[in-house]
Design an enzyme around this catalytic site. Structure first.
Site, PDB file in Angstrom:
ATOM      1  N   GLU A  68       0.880  -1.152   0.000  1.00  0.00           N
ATOM      2  CA  GLU A  68       0.000   0.000   0.000  1.00  0.00           C
ATOM      3  C   GLU A  68       0.924   1.209   0.000  1.00  0.00           C
ATOM      4  OE1 GLU A  68      -3.382   1.838   2.888  1.00  0.00           O
ATOM      5  OE2 GLU A  68      -2.789  -0.240   3.238  1.00  0.00           O
ATOM      6  N   ARG A 299       4.617 -13.211   9.626  1.00  0.00           N
ATOM      7  CA  ARG A 299       5.343 -11.983   9.336  1.00  0.00           C
ATOM      8  C   ARG A 299       6.657 -11.971  10.099  1.00  0.00           C
ATOM      9  NH1 ARG A 299       1.991  -7.976   9.340  1.00  0.00           N
ATOM     10  NH2 ARG A 299       3.389  -6.269   9.775  1.00  0.00           N
ATOM     11  N   LYS A 309       4.345   0.483  10.150  1.00  0.00           N
ATOM     12  CA  LYS A 309       4.433   1.799   9.521  1.00  0.00           C
ATOM     13  C   LYS A 309       4.008   2.894  10.476  1.00  0.00           C
ATOM     14  CE  LYS A 309       3.354   0.205   4.921  1.00  0.00           C
ATOM     15  NZ  LYS A 309       2.149  -0.074   4.174  1.00  0.00           N
TER      16      LYS A 309
HETATM   17  P1  ATP Z   1       2.574  -2.382   8.323  1.00  0.00           P
HETATM   18  O1  ATP Z   1       1.994  -3.426   9.224  1.00  0.00           O
HETATM   19  O2  ATP Z   1       3.984  -2.025   8.626  1.00  0.00           O
HETATM   20  O3  ATP Z   1       1.703  -1.181   8.158  1.00  0.00           O
HETATM   21  P2  ATP Z   1       1.452  -3.491   5.982  1.00  0.00           P
HETATM   22  O4  ATP Z   1       1.243  -4.939   6.018  1.00  0.00           O
HETATM   23  O5  ATP Z   1       0.251  -2.681   6.227  1.00  0.00           O
HETATM   24  O6  ATP Z   1       2.665  -3.098   6.905  1.00  0.00           O
HETATM   25  P3  ATP Z   1       1.626  -3.335   3.141  1.00  0.00           P
HETATM   26  O7  ATP Z   1       2.120  -2.222   2.326  1.00  0.00           O
HETATM   27  O8  ATP Z   1       0.201  -3.671   3.090  1.00  0.00           O
HETATM   28  O9  ATP Z   1       2.075  -3.001   4.618  1.00  0.00           O
HETATM   29  O10 ATP Z   1       2.517  -4.626   2.915  1.00  0.00           O
HETATM   30  C1  ATP Z   1       2.850  -5.139   1.657  1.00  0.00           C
HETATM   31  C2  ATP Z   1       3.194  -6.589   1.822  1.00  0.00           C
HETATM   32  O11 ATP Z   1       4.246  -6.768   2.753  1.00  0.00           O
HETATM   33  C3  ATP Z   1       2.014  -7.383   2.335  1.00  0.00           C
HETATM   34  O12 ATP Z   1       1.876  -8.548   1.553  1.00  0.00           O
HETATM   35  C4  ATP Z   1       2.383  -7.698   3.743  1.00  0.00           C
HETATM   36  O13 ATP Z   1       1.815  -8.907   4.164  1.00  0.00           O
HETATM   37  C5  ATP Z   1       3.906  -7.758   3.697  1.00  0.00           C
HETATM   38  N1  ATP Z   1       4.487  -7.441   4.992  1.00  0.00           N
HETATM   39  C6  ATP Z   1       4.295  -6.336   5.726  1.00  0.00           C
HETATM   40  N2  ATP Z   1       4.948  -6.408   6.901  1.00  0.00           N
HETATM   41  C7  ATP Z   1       5.591  -7.612   6.906  1.00  0.00           C
HETATM   42  C8  ATP Z   1       6.445  -8.294   7.839  1.00  0.00           C
HETATM   43  N3  ATP Z   1       6.766  -7.755   9.017  1.00  0.00           N
HETATM   44  N4  ATP Z   1       6.912  -9.516   7.499  1.00  0.00           N
HETATM   45  C9  ATP Z   1       6.600 -10.054   6.311  1.00  0.00           C
HETATM   46  N5  ATP Z   1       5.812  -9.483   5.395  1.00  0.00           N
HETATM   47  C10 ATP Z   1       5.304  -8.270   5.678  1.00  0.00           C
HETATM   48 MG    MG Z   2      -1.303  -3.968   4.832  1.00  0.00          MG
END
Ligand code: ATP
Ligand code: MG
Length: 594
Positions: A68, A299, A309
């Site tokens: 995102e 994760r 984030k």
């Molecule tokens: P955050 O929790 O930091 O806001 P998010 O999951 O909302 O991160 P996205 O931009 O939606 O951020 O993530 C893009 C991809 O990265 C998604 O497929 C998500 O599952 C993966 N991702 C995010 N954080 C992790 C993590 N700590 N370990 C592995 N994959 C991750």
């Molecule tokens: Mg997300």
């Protein structure tokens, strides 16, 4: 570039990981059974009525990384990037980079650009497969109308609060909305009015009609469209209704003919809705089989780090760090400035693997991967971080001679450089002690040590000012002991210290970074800001050997005895580099904190 080229391993492609894991097992069995070799998947036409841009290359599997664009990528994302791109490369597949830009309010071009740069920097290439969820808004809207017409969705005019109250709990089923059975024509009319901007934000939503009594709360008539009168970074003012992420994501995957849609465990409970939605659209002829499958993995949680984030944004906004690319930040822009390498991060991703169980990975695992990578290729240099003068009383004033340290002890092909030796040198303050404890083999009165690549010296007196501050250490040298000359090694000494010449060395800013958070699992039971390590950045004025003067931004070195350092990307100037410590030579943290 042709589509087919996108599936070939590239120059910077990581070595395929050798260890197996549960995702690889699924992919291999799908390849063996020919599940995705079916109609439309082997380079033929895409699924029925698929989006025009649907990829047509002959990839055997298709994965995607779907960030995102609402923040900078972090090391957790790197795990997901390496997994998705790595699996695609390994199996003759393609990996798409897709921006999940369904939320108009939080998304910005700045983040899109930084994400593109970060994925490239990690060494991956999506070829022609760069997509945006917003490219599919038309399809998503049509699909929503289809769901209404087929009795699978309705416009709910309840308030958000009423909806919340009727949703039920984990143990109690929800209650049907009074609008659940409104005629399809009415829902259609209202959805169109919503789209035309005739209702205010929050006045009504479109919900899937599934089951308010489902044990899975995500199937209790989830919201799929909402009104948001906000401009979108790509579609501008075209829309005032936007799809919910959970509705949009399966459609994006299906339109791009993703085979394996990998996501983190928190989406496990969403999988039934993911499947429900795609099945309904297949029934309606809007999509064709085979459908993508969602597979969840744990994760990354990394000790001494926050990977959210929201928390990272808080550190930046509250000025606890110097921006998103502060070298202490676990963002990829921060890691890059810190001197972390794409190869080291990929090695890390490979080493930690993937599993279904949530766990914490120790930060030292990451640091070990970086050491492993840097050890092989960083040239050695000498820096004195806390300088004190060493005067060799019996060395003629004005004389200079060359010492020739190798650039890499295991790689003679990298050559040697010149390090001038003279009467006055700089050494580390901690390499001299007037009254040393037992086991201290460096300089103390009467002791002999080797000045690396130079001579053996015998320590004499300390010169101090009136208040006792050390001004210089005096010593005498043994002219028969110069490194690399015959007989030089006859005399054995226990201490071996580094130095730079006083005259030819230069001063430079060196930043010594430590962990930003001082406990392994920050924020457990309290605000994570309470766990900040306030000594995480120390700036010193070091004395560097002349060969470092022309270091280019991002050039990496091992400073002997001190660790790996990188010339800062932003603050280095020609002839005046600034260095950041990437990682020490050994894990000193476990010792410090115990
Ligand atoms: P955050 O929790 O930091 O806001 P998010 O999951 O909302 O991160 P996205 O931009 O939606 O951020 O993530 C893009 C991809 O990265 C998604 O497929 C998500 O599952 C993966 N991702 C995010 N954080 C992790 C993590 N700590 N370990 C592995 N994959 C991750
Ligand atoms: Mg997300």
């Amino acid at each position: 570039m042709s589509d087919a080229a996108a599936t070939k391993p590239r120059k910077h492609a990581p070595q395929p990981p050798s260890a197996s894991n549960f995702i690889r097992t699924v992919i291999e069995s799908d390849l063996a059974s020919g599940k995705y070799a079916a109609r439309g998947w082997g380079g033929g036409p895409g699924p029925a009525k698929a989006h025009e841009g649907a990829p047509q290359d002959p990839a055997k599997i298709r994965t995607r990384f779907p960030p995102e664009p609402n923040g900078y990528l972090h090391i957790g994302h790197a795990k997901s990037i390496c997994l998705n791109f790595g699996l695609a490369l390994e199996h003759g597949g393609a990996c798409h980079l897709r921006f999940d830009d369904t939320n108009p309010e939080k998304e910005e071009q700045e983040y899109v650009d930084s994400i593109i740069a970060a994925v490239k920097w990690l060494g991956f290439d999506w070829g022609p497969h760069l997509y945006y969820a917003s490219d599919y808004f038309d399809f998503m809207y049509e699909a929503a109308e289809h769901l209404i017409r087929s009795g699978r969705a309705y416009v709910d005019s309840q308030s958000a609060e009423e909806m919340r109250l009727s949703r039920g709990t984990l143990t109690e089923s929800g209650k049907n909305s009074p609008w659940r059975d409104r005629p399809a024509e009415e829902s259609l009319r209202l959805l169109r009015e919503m789209r035309e901007g005739r209702h205010p934000d929050g006045a009504m939503v479109l919900r899937a009609k599934i089951d308010m009594a489902s044990g899975n709360i995500n199937l209790r008539d989830p919201v799929i469209y909402r009104i948001r009168k906000a401009a979108h970074h790509r579609t501008g003012d075209k829309w005032c209704v936007y799809p919910m992420y959970t509705y949009a994501h399966p459609i994006e995957d299906a339109l791009e003919r993703i085979t394996h849609s990998l996501c983190t465990l928190e989406f496990e409970d969403q999988r039934p809705f993911y499947d429900w939605l795609l099945e309904r659209l297949v029934e309606g002829g809007l999509l064709a089989r085979p459908l993508p499958q969602q597979i969840e993995f744990a994760r990354l949680n990394l000790t001494y780090v926050v990977l959210s984030k929201r928390k990272l944004a808080q550190l930046v906004e509250e000025k606890q760090v110097d921006g998103w690319d502060d070298p202490r930040m676990p963002t990829l822009v921060g890691a890059r400035r810190r001197g972390y390498t794409p190869e080291g991060l990929r090695l890390f991703a490979e080493r930690i693997g993937v599993s279904k169980a949530d766990s914490w990975i120790d930060y030292s695992v990451l640091e070990d991967c970086l050491r492993e990578d840097l050890n092989g290729r960083a040239e050695r240099r000498i820096a004195v971080l806390d300088p004190v003068k060493l005067v060799i009383d019996n060395y003629p004033d004005g004389r200079e001679e060359e010492c020739r340290p190798p650039n890499h002890p295991q790689k003679p092909e990298l050559g040697k450089r010149v390090l001038p030796f003279a009467r006055e040198l700089w050494i580390e303050r901690e390499d001299f002690m007037e009254n040393p404890p037992e086991g201290y083999f460096r300089l103390f009165p009467g002791n002999e040590v080797r000045l690396r690549y130079g001579y053996i010296v015998k320590c004499g007196r300390a010169e101090r000012d009136a208040s006792g501050n050390l001004l210089a250490v005096h010593c005498t040298y043994d002219p028969d002991t110069k490194s690399g000359t015959p007989g030089a090694e006859r005399k054995k000494v226990k201490g071996n210290i580094h130095w730079v010449p006083a005259r030819h060395s230069f001063c430079a800013e060196v930043r010594l970074y430590d962990r930003l958070l001082k406990v392994p699992q920050p924020g457990t039971d309290r605000d994570f800001l309470e766990d900040l390590n306030h000594g995480s950045k120390k700036i010193v004025t070091a004395r560097l050997e002349p060969a470092l003067r022309n270091a280019k931004p991002e050039e990496r070195f091992q400073f002997e005895r001190h660790g790996y350092f990188v010339a800062d990307l932003r603050d280095s100037r020609p002839g005046a580099p600034v260095f950041n410590r990437t990682v020490t030579l050994r894990d000193s943290w476990s010792r410090q904190s115990s």
